[in-house]
Design a protein around this motif. Structure first.
Motif, PDB file in Angstrom:
ATOM      1  N   PRO A 271       0.803  -1.233   0.000  1.00  0.00           N
ATOM      2  CA  PRO A 271       0.000   0.000   0.000  1.00  0.00           C
ATOM      3  C   PRO A 271       0.832   1.277   0.000  1.00  0.00           C
ATOM      4  N   ASP A 272       2.098   1.187   0.395  1.00  0.00           N
ATOM      5  CA  ASP A 272       2.938   2.386   0.424  1.00  0.00           C
ATOM      6  C   ASP A 272       3.486   2.751  -0.957  1.00  0.00           C
ATOM      7  N   GLU A 273       3.323   1.854  -1.918  1.00  0.00           N
ATOM      8  CA  GLU A 273       3.730   2.149  -3.286  1.00  0.00           C
ATOM      9  C   GLU A 273       2.509   2.634  -4.062  1.00  0.00           C
ATOM     10  N   ILE A 274       2.639   3.788  -4.707  1.00  0.00           N
ATOM     11  CA  ILE A 274       1.479   4.448  -5.317  1.00  0.00           C
ATOM     12  C   ILE A 274       1.597   4.459  -6.836  1.00  0.00           C
ATOM     13  N   MET A 275       0.488   4.120  -7.475  1.00  0.00           N
ATOM     14  CA  MET A 275       0.356   4.213  -8.927  1.00  0.00           C
ATOM     15  C   MET A 275      -0.719   5.251  -9.227  1.00  0.00           C
ATOM     16  N   VAL A 276      -0.402   6.182 -10.113  1.00  0.00           N
ATOM     17  CA  VAL A 276      -1.319   7.283 -10.438  1.00  0.00           C
ATOM     18  C   VAL A 276      -1.810   7.147 -11.864  1.00  0.00           C
ATOM     19  N   VAL A 277      -3.086   7.451 -12.060  1.00  0.00           N
ATOM     20  CA  VAL A 277      -3.640   7.574 -13.398  1.00  0.00           C
ATOM     21  C   VAL A 277      -4.471   8.853 -13.404  1.00  0.00           C
ATOM     22  N   GLY A 278      -4.338   9.667 -14.463  1.00  0.00           N
ATOM     23  CA  GLY A 278      -5.050  10.936 -14.416  1.00  0.00           C
ATOM     24  C   GLY A 278      -5.113  11.694 -15.726  1.00  0.00           C
ATOM     25  N   ARG A 319      -4.300   5.292  -7.493  1.00  0.00           N
ATOM     26  CA  ARG A 319      -4.850   6.631  -7.242  1.00  0.00           C
ATOM     27  C   ARG A 319      -5.205   7.315  -8.566  1.00  0.00           C
ATOM     28  N   VAL A 320      -6.432   7.848  -8.661  1.00  0.00           N
ATOM     29  CA  VAL A 320      -6.821   8.680  -9.790  1.00  0.00           C
ATOM     30  C   VAL A 320      -6.690  10.134  -9.363  1.00  0.00           C
ATOM     31  N   VAL A 321      -6.078  10.941 -10.218  1.00  0.00           N
ATOM     32  CA  VAL A 321      -5.912  12.377  -9.935  1.00  0.00           C
ATOM     33  C   VAL A 321      -6.424  13.166 -11.133  1.00  0.00           C
ATOM     34  N   LEU A 322      -7.408  14.025 -10.880  1.00  0.00           N
ATOM     35  CA  LEU A 322      -7.900  14.954 -11.893  1.00  0.00           C
ATOM     36  C   LEU A 322      -7.254  16.292 -11.600  1.00  0.00           C
ATOM     37  N   PHE A 323      -6.261  16.635 -12.397  1.00  0.00           N
ATOM     38  CA  PHE A 323      -5.416  17.800 -12.132  1.00  0.00           C
ATOM     39  C   PHE A 323      -6.104  19.092 -12.586  1.00  0.00           C
ATOM     40  N   LYS A 346       5.904   7.267  -1.966  1.00  0.00           N
ATOM     41  CA  LYS A 346       6.685   6.559  -2.974  1.00  0.00           C
ATOM     42  C   LYS A 346       5.803   6.267  -4.182  1.00  0.00           C
ATOM     43  N   HIS A 347       6.009   7.013  -5.256  1.00  0.00           N
ATOM     44  CA  HIS A 347       5.280   6.778  -6.493  1.00  0.00           C
ATOM     45  C   HIS A 347       6.138   5.917  -7.423  1.00  0.00           C
ATOM     46  N   VAL A 348       5.556   4.834  -7.933  1.00  0.00           N
ATOM     47  CA  VAL A 348       6.306   3.921  -8.794  1.00  0.00           C
ATOM     48  C   VAL A 348       5.851   3.988 -10.244  1.00  0.00           C
ATOM     49  N   PHE A 349       4.657   4.541 -10.476  1.00  0.00           N
ATOM     50  CA  PHE A 349       4.106   4.548 -11.835  1.00  0.00           C
ATOM     51  C   PHE A 349       3.075   5.663 -11.938  1.00  0.00           C
ATOM     52  N   ALA A 350       3.045   6.338 -13.099  1.00  0.00           N
ATOM     53  CA  ALA A 350       2.020   7.348 -13.359  1.00  0.00           C
ATOM     54  C   ALA A 350       1.665   7.308 -14.839  1.00  0.00           C
ATOM     55  N   LEU A 351       0.372   7.335 -15.124  1.00  0.00           N
ATOM     56  CA  LEU A 351      -0.160   7.263 -16.485  1.00  0.00           C
ATOM     57  C   LEU A 351      -1.115   8.425 -16.702  1.00  0.00           C
TER      58      LEU A 351
END
Length: 457
Positions: A271-278, A319-323, A346-351
């Motif tokens: 859970p401490d590793e974060i993947m973002v999509v946004g 995590r979804v982020v609407l910037f 700790k972010h490991v991936f972002a799309l």
């Protein structure tokens, strides 16, 4: 001996079993996206019930509240708003422009103020025009030939570049820095050819900058449609003494508070590793921002819904982020990265999806060679869905501030041939988004997120 042979047989079949499981999960994602879609309805509301979402506007605030409500309805583990101060620029009354060939003989042309521009005087400006192909032409002309005139930047997007974003990048400097540079030579205003590969009557907005130029020296800047640019250029060849009239009432206000909209599913194992999509929730105000970037926002929301609907429980926190404020400041992306670093996340991936809701073709990737080789090895899983391009390239403006260490950044790459027909223009509207293409993009994103979560070390 039989036991040994059977063990070798099982080891050999292991990857096949794993691949079959991945094929089934990806098939389930695409089936759900195409048969049980939500993103298209979300986009319809953003586009038709709210409309253009310029940073700092009431519409942007309405979009924040609407998307948060939709994320709340998905049963995510956490949904919250992240405050961010954003610029507030207002267009004002519709712009007026015409070409004057002689006193009283005029031809109206479509223009729009560029984002961040100052207004003209209340009565507008009228001056002779000097046409240039780029910023470097100003130095060649010198102050003597520029002072007191309107500079007309007329370098078109390079039509023979198959990658249209390369064509856009090749001429966007005249929009962004054109007024600042022309002002140094005493110009009274600038007109910039719209960043558009086709000939039409839509002027295309976009951000511009004066740098550190004092307010008293700033000159108004507007985009002219490609048809208008062709007309103006042709008329200048016939009569270099024609005059151009421009009136615009835009205004820059003090920064106001807005928000990034964030929702997450907690990871089941890491859970401490974060993947973002946004995507970015703000848009320009001429259309309703359906392709840029309402499509990317609803696709990103769909990623979480699709994974939940198909029963996949992510190992890492998703995590979804609407910037907010990608278009004229990138404040949302910078704020998200700033807070992440302050919390030592700790972010490991972002799309990111910010290239329109057209048919997906693949991904642009910012990563090291071993990460690229891993992702490229999944190509056979995507080929049944006609996703075949996995290349290194720019991922996305909002996630770029997260770049550090070994994080993988990715950008959805749809077919881009029609994107700049709509980009920043009044025809960036809901009816130009195809439901099937939009949902294919969401499924493609969700499939990549699934594979990265499962296999990235």
């Amino acid at each position: 001996m039989r036991k040994l042979i059977f063990l070798v047989f099982l080891i050999a079949l292991g990857p096949v079993f794993g691949q079959n499981k991945d094929e089934k999960q990806i098939r389930a994602i695409y089936d759900t996206a195409l048969l049980d879609a939500k993103g298209y309805d979300w986009l319809e509301y953003l586009s038709n019930q709210i409309g253009g979402r310029l940073s700092g506007s009431l519409n942007a605030e309405m979009a924040v509240n609407y998307t948060k409500k939709q994320l709340d309805s998905l049963g995510l583990d956490n949904v919250w708003l992240q405050p961010v101060m954003v610029p507030k620029w207002v267009r004002g009354t519709p712009e007026i422009a015409y070409i004057e060939t002689s006193p009283g003989k005029t031809t109206n042309v479509p223009v729009c103020a560029l984002g961040g521009s100052v207004a003209t005087p209340a009565t507008g400006i009228k001056a002779q025009v000097v046409e240039v192909q780029g910023l470097e032409d100003l130095e060649k002309l010198g102050r003597e030939k520029v002072e007191g005139k309107i500079v007309f930047y007329n370098r078109p997007m390079q039509a023979n570049l198959i990658q249209t974003f390369e064509a856009y990048g090749g001429c966007v400097d005249q929009r962004y820095s054109g007024a600042m540079e022309a002002g140094k030579y005493g110009a009274v205003g600038v007109i910039v050819r719209s960043m558009n590969l086709r000939l039409d009557d839509y002027p295309h907005a976009g951000a511009m900058s004066y740098g550190d130029m004092p307010e008293s020296q700033r000159i108004p800047a507007a985009a002219i449609s490609t048809n208008g640019a062709e007309l103006l250029s042709g008329m200048l060849k016939l009569n270099p003494d024609i005059r151009f009239y421009l009136k615009q009432t835009c205004r820059q206000y003090e920064d106001v508070k807005s928000y990034n909209v964030i929702g997450e599913i907690k990871g089941s194992e890491r859970p401490d590793e974060i993947m973002v999509v946004g995507g970015h929730l703000d848009s320009w105000d001429l259309g309703d921002g359906a392709h840029d970037d309402g499509a990317g926002c609803v696709q990103s929301m769909e990623v979480l819904r699709l994974l939940k609907k198909t029963g996949y429980k992510p190992k890492r926190t998703l995590r979804v982020v609407l910037f907010m404020n990608e278009e004229n400041g990138l404040r949302g992306g910078n704020k998200y990265a700033e807070v992440a670093r302050a919390k030592n996340e700790k972010h490991v991936f972002a799309l990111e999806s910010d290239a329109g809701g057209f048919t997906p073709r693949g991904f642009n990737l910012e990563c090291n060679d071993s990460q690229y080789n891993l992702i490229n090895s999944w190509k056979p899983l995507f080929e049944p869905y006609l996703i075949h391009l996995f290349r290194k390239g720019h991922s996305g403006a909002d996630i770029r501030p997260l770049k550090e260490n070994d994080i993988v950044l990715a950008g959805l790459m749809p077919d881009s041939q029609r994107y700049f027909d709509h980009h920043h223009a009044a025809n960036d509207t809901f009816e130009h988004v195809n439901k099937r293409e939009l949902q294919l993009g969401a499924a493609t994103m969700a499939s990549l997120v699934y594979l990265v979560d499962k296999y990235l070390k």
